[in-house]
Design a protein around this motif. Structure first.
Motif, mmCIF file in Angstrom:
data_model
loop_
_atom_site.group_PDB
_atom_site.id
_atom_site.type_symbol
_atom_site.label_atom_id
_atom_site.label_comp_id
_atom_site.label_asym_id
_atom_site.label_seq_id
_atom_site.Cartn_x
_atom_site.Cartn_y
_atom_site.Cartn_z
ATOM 1 N N GLU A 59 3.221 3.170 14.285
ATOM 2 C CA GLU A 59 2.439 3.385 15.694
ATOM 3 C C GLU A 59 2.567 2.078 16.710
ATOM 4 N N HIS A 60 2.484 0.865 16.049
ATOM 5 C CA HIS A 60 2.185 -0.174 16.723
ATOM 6 C C HIS A 60 3.335 -1.234 17.002
ATOM 7 N N LEU A 61 4.159 -1.028 16.216
ATOM 8 C CA LEU A 61 5.454 -1.715 16.302
ATOM 9 C C LEU A 61 6.965 -0.946 16.796
ATOM 10 N N GLY A 62 6.733 0.308 17.194
ATOM 11 C CA GLY A 62 7.595 1.225 17.638
ATOM 12 C C GLY A 62 8.604 1.816 16.758
ATOM 13 N N GLU A 63 8.741 1.405 15.547
ATOM 14 C CA GLU A 63 9.570 2.070 14.423
ATOM 15 C C GLU A 63 8.704 1.747 13.107
ATOM 16 N N PRO A 64 9.055 2.819 12.090
ATOM 17 C CA PRO A 64 8.530 2.547 10.848
ATOM 18 C C PRO A 64 9.205 1.200 10.256
ATOM 19 N N ALA A 65 8.767 0.856 8.957
ATOM 20 C CA ALA A 65 9.372 -0.379 8.273
ATOM 21 C C ALA A 65 10.470 0.080 7.688
ATOM 22 N N SER A 66 11.452 -0.969 7.669
ATOM 23 C CA SER A 66 12.668 -0.970 7.013
ATOM 24 C C SER A 66 12.894 -0.940 5.451
ATOM 25 N N ALA A 67 11.902 -1.674 4.829
ATOM 26 C CA ALA A 67 11.883 -1.863 3.413
ATOM 27 C C ALA A 67 10.455 -2.205 3.065
ATOM 28 N N ALA A 68 9.895 -2.357 1.863
ATOM 29 C CA ALA A 68 8.963 -2.900 1.379
ATOM 30 C C ALA A 68 9.114 -3.833 0.265
ATOM 31 N N GLY A 69 8.361 -5.051 0.226
ATOM 32 C CA GLY A 69 8.150 -5.770 -0.934
ATOM 33 C C GLY A 69 6.905 -5.811 -1.615
ATOM 34 N N VAL A 70 6.765 -5.817 -3.072
ATOM 35 C CA VAL A 70 5.416 -5.639 -3.715
ATOM 36 C C VAL A 70 5.452 -6.819 -4.946
ATOM 37 N N ALA A 71 4.552 -7.572 -4.832
ATOM 38 C CA ALA A 71 4.400 -8.741 -5.831
ATOM 39 C C ALA A 71 3.338 -8.385 -6.714
ATOM 40 N N VAL A 72 3.415 -8.188 -8.076
ATOM 41 C CA VAL A 72 2.201 -7.733 -8.975
ATOM 42 C C VAL A 72 2.172 -8.614 -10.145
ATOM 43 N N PRO A 73 0.858 -8.913 -10.792
ATOM 44 C CA PRO A 73 0.780 -9.806 -11.856
ATOM 45 C C PRO A 73 1.131 -9.201 -13.230
ATOM 46 N N GLY A 74 1.146 -9.928 -14.155
ATOM 47 C CA GLY A 74 1.540 -9.467 -15.549
ATOM 48 C C GLY A 74 2.860 -9.378 -15.878
ATOM 49 N N ILE A 75 3.732 -8.426 -16.714
ATOM 50 C CA ILE A 75 4.889 -8.326 -17.139
ATOM 51 C C ILE A 75 5.364 -7.229 -15.966
ATOM 52 N N VAL A 76 6.706 -7.841 -15.515
ATOM 53 C CA VAL A 76 7.224 -6.940 -14.654
ATOM 54 C C VAL A 76 8.970 -6.751 -14.988
ATOM 55 N N ASP A 77 9.094 -5.529 -14.877
ATOM 56 C CA ASP A 77 10.633 -5.277 -15.026
ATOM 57 C C ASP A 77 11.294 -5.140 -13.410
ATOM 58 N N ALA A 78 11.478 -6.244 -12.791
ATOM 59 C CA ALA A 78 12.025 -6.114 -11.494
ATOM 60 C C ALA A 78 13.266 -5.224 -11.104
ATOM 61 N N GLN A 79 14.302 -5.302 -12.278
ATOM 62 C CA GLN A 79 15.381 -4.323 -12.304
ATOM 63 C C GLN A 79 15.317 -2.865 -11.971
ATOM 64 N N GLN A 80 14.043 -2.814 -13.083
ATOM 65 C CA GLN A 80 13.793 -1.144 -13.240
ATOM 66 C C GLN A 80 12.537 -0.542 -12.306
ATOM 67 N N GLY A 81 12.176 -1.614 -11.703
ATOM 68 C CA GLY A 81 11.029 -1.389 -10.625
ATOM 69 C C GLY A 81 9.897 -0.777 -11.403
ATOM 70 N N VAL A 82 9.569 -1.305 -12.565
ATOM 71 C CA VAL A 82 8.277 -0.914 -13.418
ATOM 72 C C VAL A 82 7.121 -2.226 -13.609
ATOM 73 N N ALA A 83 6.295 -2.076 -13.324
ATOM 74 C CA ALA A 83 5.045 -2.903 -13.505
ATOM 75 C C ALA A 83 4.687 -2.636 -15.004
ATOM 76 N N VAL A 84 5.133 -3.168 -16.169
ATOM 77 C CA VAL A 84 4.989 -2.972 -17.629
ATOM 78 C C VAL A 84 3.546 -3.230 -17.998
ATOM 79 N N TYR A 85 2.912 -4.335 -17.548
ATOM 80 C CA TYR A 85 1.684 -4.531 -18.324
ATOM 81 C C TYR A 85 1.011 -5.697 -17.359
ATOM 82 N N ALA A 86 -0.326 -5.376 -17.153
ATOM 83 C CA ALA A 86 -1.195 -6.116 -16.458
ATOM 84 C C ALA A 86 -2.667 -6.085 -17.251
ATOM 85 N N ALA A 87 -3.038 -7.210 -17.720
ATOM 86 C CA ALA A 87 -4.542 -7.029 -18.452
ATOM 87 C C ALA A 87 -5.517 -6.927 -17.557
#
Length: 314
Positions: A59-87
């Protein structure tokens, strides 16, 4: 205007931004994770927040985002894109990348570990800029680390690389929730300093920032608590630099906010402990609590252009 979504999910809150091609923050927002409502609610909150950012950009920048990046705590399998565990968030094996890709209309999504993602930002655009080898250590509730080697941040074979907080620096010492005793984070994290100073001064509400102020005013009890933490931290850092030989040690997190009250004795303690090792620069992190969000934006841009420099390996 071309942009990506960057989302940094913490134990209690989420920081987000729309990031332009030059790393500029075009829009910023924060909200609670809602973890008290359970892990499913946390995941739903992340998806909703990302969708709102996506709509805002369109709406405000004239086009939708091209991609997204997300950082999460705990154990992360970045290759598979899985948030494995976060206490802290109570989740297990959440296919967060696929869920976000579906919710955001099919755009590519990168998932990263919060500390390594913050280290990516510090290494590329923060305190480690220009350093070929660096080690990023945020001192917060616990202590983690991000290993910068040859223009990337190393995750290790199983996603555990850099966990300096669980180097044993006081054998047979304070039990750690990880199952060991005497771990670095039980002595030198902001939480550990807060606990030690609260006990020493008799005020259960006292924290590490109060301890630092008391050190600056010359309180001998505070100085003893502080020096114990500095000595433990130096022991852990010297172990790390013996293994990794970084040119720069970047120290961040809440304890680093004490500035030279931390860095002057820490540099001295590291210098006193090295023998054959080369003394690295010991510098404060430059990006503060925006590092994770900025790093998530870099992850997103790297999905679109993996030739532009540093990237996190799975």
């Amino acid at each position: 205007m071309r942009h990506v979504i960057a989302l940094d999910v913490g134990g209690t809150g989420m920081k987000a931004a729309l990031v332009g091609t030059g790393g500029e923050l075009l829009h910023q927002a924060r909200r609670a994770t809602g973890r008290e409502r359970g892990p499913d609610a946390v995941v739903a909150g992340i998806l909703d927040f990302a969708a709102e950012l996506h709509a805002y950009g369109a709406e405000h920048l004239g086009e939708p985002a091209s991609a997204a990046g997300v950082a999460v705590p705990g154990i992360v399998d970045a290759q598979q894109g899985v948030a494995v565990y976060a206490a802290n968030l109570g989740w297990r094996d959440v296919p967060l990348r696929d869920l976000l890709t579906e919710r955001l209309g099919g755009i590519p999504v990168a998932l990263g570990h919060d500390v390594r993602t913050g280290g990516l930002a510090e290494g590329r655009i923060g305190a480690g800029q220009g350093a070929d080898r660096f080690f990023f250590v945020p001192l917060g509730t616990g202590i983690a680390g991000a290993i910068g080697i040859g223009g990337r941040v190393e995750a290790g074979a199983h996603g555990f690389a850099g966990e300096i907080g669980h180097i044993v620096v006081r054998p047979g010492g304070v039990p750690c929730p990880c199952g060991q005793a005497g771990c670095l984070e039980r002595y030198a994290s902001a939480a550990a300093v807060s606990e030690a100073w609260a006990a020493a001064c008799g005020d259960p509400n006292a924290d590490a920032a109060d301890c630092a102020k008391a050190v600056e005013s010359g309180d001998p009890e505070a100085q003893a608590v502080w020096q114990n933490a500095v000595d433990a931290l130096a022991d852990g850092l010297v172990t790390a630099l013996t293994l990794l030989d970084p040119s720069t040690l970047i120290i961040g997190g809440g304890l680093a906010e004490a500035g030279e009250t931390l860095f002057t004795p820490l540099r001295d303690a590291v210098r006193q402990r090295i023998t054959f090792q080369k003394l690295p620069s010991v510098v404060p992190a430059a990006l503060g609590d925006t590092a994770g969000c900025l790093g998530a934006g870099l992850l997103a841009w790297d999905l679109l252009d993996t030739t532009n420099g540093m990237e996190v390996t799975p």
